[in-house]
Scaffold this motif. Structure first.
Motif, short mmCIF file in Angstrom:
data_model
loop_
_atom_site.label_atom_id
_atom_site.label_comp_id
_atom_site.label_asym_id
_atom_site.label_seq_id
_atom_site.Cartn_x
_atom_site.Cartn_y
_atom_site.Cartn_z
N ASP A 178 -7.85 -36.12 47.17
CA ASP A 178 -8.67 -37.31 47.42
C ASP A 178 -7.87 -38.61 47.39
O ASP A 178 -8.36 -39.65 46.97
CB ASP A 178 -9.84 -37.40 46.42
N GLY A 179 -6.57 -38.56 47.76
CA GLY A 179 -5.76 -39.77 47.79
C GLY A 179 -5.20 -40.19 46.45
O GLY A 179 -4.58 -41.25 46.34
N LYS A 180 -5.43 -39.38 45.43
CA LYS A 180 -4.87 -39.71 44.11
C LYS A 180 -3.37 -39.43 44.11
O LYS A 180 -2.87 -38.62 44.89
CB LYS A 180 -5.55 -38.89 43.02
N ARG A 181 -2.66 -40.13 43.24
CA ARG A 181 -1.23 -39.95 43.09
C ARG A 181 -0.93 -39.41 41.70
O ARG A 181 -1.65 -39.67 40.75
CB ARG A 181 -0.49 -41.28 43.26
N CYS A 182 0.20 -38.73 41.61
CA CYS A 182 0.64 -38.23 40.31
C CYS A 182 1.30 -39.37 39.56
O CYS A 182 2.26 -39.97 40.04
CB CYS A 182 1.61 -37.06 40.50
N VAL A 183 0.78 -39.70 38.40
CA VAL A 183 1.31 -40.79 37.59
C VAL A 183 1.89 -40.17 36.33
O VAL A 183 1.24 -39.38 35.64
CB VAL A 183 0.19 -41.80 37.22
N GLU A 184 3.15 -40.54 36.03
CA GLU A 184 3.80 -40.06 34.82
C GLU A 184 3.84 -41.18 33.80
O GLU A 184 4.10 -42.33 34.14
CB GLU A 184 5.22 -39.59 35.13
N TYR A 185 3.61 -40.86 32.52
CA TYR A 185 3.58 -41.88 31.48
C TYR A 185 3.79 -41.22 30.13
O TYR A 185 3.71 -39.99 29.99
CB TYR A 185 2.26 -42.66 31.50
N TYR A 186 4.10 -42.06 29.15
CA TYR A 186 4.22 -41.60 27.76
C TYR A 186 3.01 -42.10 27.01
O TYR A 186 2.47 -43.17 27.31
CB TYR A 186 5.50 -42.15 27.12
N GLY A 187 2.61 -41.39 26.03
CA GLY A 187 1.45 -41.78 25.23
C GLY A 187 1.80 -42.85 24.21
O GLY A 187 2.79 -43.58 24.34
N ILE A 188 1.02 -42.91 23.16
CA ILE A 188 1.19 -43.94 22.14
C ILE A 188 2.53 -43.83 21.40
O ILE A 188 3.04 -44.81 20.90
CB ILE A 188 0.01 -43.91 21.15
N ALA A 189 3.15 -42.65 21.38
CA ALA A 189 4.44 -42.47 20.72
C ALA A 189 5.59 -43.03 21.54
O ALA A 189 6.71 -43.12 21.06
CB ALA A 189 4.67 -40.99 20.44
N GLY A 190 5.33 -43.42 22.77
CA GLY A 190 6.39 -43.97 23.62
C GLY A 190 7.34 -42.89 24.10
O GLY A 190 6.99 -41.71 24.20
N ALA A 191 8.57 -43.29 24.38
CA ALA A 191 9.56 -42.36 24.93
C ALA A 191 9.94 -41.25 23.96
O ALA A 191 10.51 -40.24 24.36
CB ALA A 191 10.80 -43.13 25.35
N ARG A 192 9.62 -41.41 22.70
CA ARG A 192 9.92 -40.35 21.72
C ARG A 192 8.93 -39.20 21.84
O ARG A 192 9.22 -38.08 21.43
CB ARG A 192 9.85 -40.91 20.30
N GLY A 193 7.78 -39.49 22.38
CA GLY A 193 6.76 -38.46 22.51
C GLY A 193 6.90 -37.72 23.82
O GLY A 193 7.82 -37.95 24.61
N PRO A 194 5.95 -36.83 24.12
CA PRO A 194 6.02 -36.06 25.37
C PRO A 194 5.63 -36.92 26.57
O PRO A 194 4.95 -37.93 26.45
CB PRO A 194 4.99 -34.95 25.15
N LYS A 195 6.10 -36.51 27.74
CA LYS A 195 5.76 -37.18 28.99
C LYS A 195 4.50 -36.52 29.53
O LYS A 195 4.41 -35.30 29.62
CB LYS A 195 6.89 -37.05 30.00
N PHE A 196 3.51 -37.36 29.89
CA PHE A 196 2.25 -36.87 30.43
C PHE A 196 2.20 -37.13 31.93
O PHE A 196 2.87 -38.04 32.44
CB PHE A 196 1.07 -37.57 29.77
N GLN A 197 1.40 -36.36 32.64
CA GLN A 197 1.17 -36.53 34.06
C GLN A 197 -0.32 -36.39 34.32
O GLN A 197 -0.97 -35.53 33.73
CB GLN A 197 1.92 -35.47 34.88
N SER A 198 -0.83 -37.24 35.20
CA SER A 198 -2.23 -37.11 35.59
C SER A 198 -2.40 -37.65 37.01
O SER A 198 -1.62 -38.47 37.48
CB SER A 198 -3.14 -37.87 34.62
N CYS A 199 -3.43 -37.15 37.68
CA CYS A 199 -3.74 -37.59 39.04
C CYS A 199 -4.63 -38.82 38.92
O CYS A 199 -5.70 -38.77 38.31
CB CYS A 199 -4.47 -36.48 39.81
N GLU A 200 -4.18 -39.95 39.48
CA GLU A 200 -4.91 -41.21 39.33
C GLU A 200 -4.91 -41.98 40.65
O GLU A 200 -4.11 -41.72 41.55
CB GLU A 200 -4.24 -42.10 38.26
N TRP A 201 -5.79 -42.96 40.75
CA TRP A 201 -5.79 -43.95 41.81
C TRP A 201 -5.19 -45.23 41.20
O TRP A 201 -5.88 -45.96 40.48
CB TRP A 201 -7.19 -44.28 42.30
N PRO A 202 -3.92 -45.52 41.43
CA PRO A 202 -3.35 -46.75 40.86
C PRO A 202 -3.98 -47.99 41.50
O PRO A 202 -4.29 -47.99 42.69
CB PRO A 202 -1.86 -46.68 41.22
#
Length: 130
Positions: free
Chosen positions: A81-105
């Motif tokens: 549906d035109g969503k893009r894969c967005v990669e980000y870190y949670g509240i722990a920042g770069a020390r934590g795991p990298k998350f990915q989700s399909c979003e409409w930026p």
């Protein structure tokens, strides 16, 4: 009364008399007068060793963002549906795991699809339509 002048003094007097009268005694070198100079300066031409002016480097436009694919994989999910894969870190920042989700930026003033609005998720993907 007459008296004899020394030889050096005779030459000196002859030279002074010659300069005053515009002539030189025999045996003395003549002094050339300098040529008159013009009030206009000589044109300046670039020398052979001077480099040619450099052209400014060409500025290339930034690369265009790729169009979102109809279906893109995003971790274990598939974005549609035109969503893009967005990669980000949670509240722990770069020390934590990298998350990915399909979003409409929507960070670049992109309109959100009907039924959604632009929200900022600080510990998540940032500005997205939800």
């Amino acid at each position: 009364m007459s008296f004899a002048l020394p030889t050096g003094l005779r030459w000196t007097l002859a030279l002074v008399a010659g300069l005053l009268l515009g002539c030189t005694p025999a045996g003395l070198p003549t002094v050339a007068e300098p040529e008159p100079t013009s009030a206009e300066p000589a044109p300046v031409t670039p020398g052979a060793t001077e480099p040619a002016p450099a052209e400014p480097p060409a500025v290339e436009p930034p690369p265009a963002e790729p169009e979102p694919a109809v279906a893109a994989t995003c971790g274990k999910q598939v974005c549609t549906d035109g969503k893009r894969c967005v990669e980000y870190y949670g509240i722990a920042g770069a020390r934590g795991p990298k998350f990915q989700s399909c979003e409409w930026p929507c960070a670049k003033k992109q309109p959100c699809p009907s039924g959604t609005r632009c929200l900022t998720i600080a510990d998540g993907p940032g500005q997205v339509c939800r």
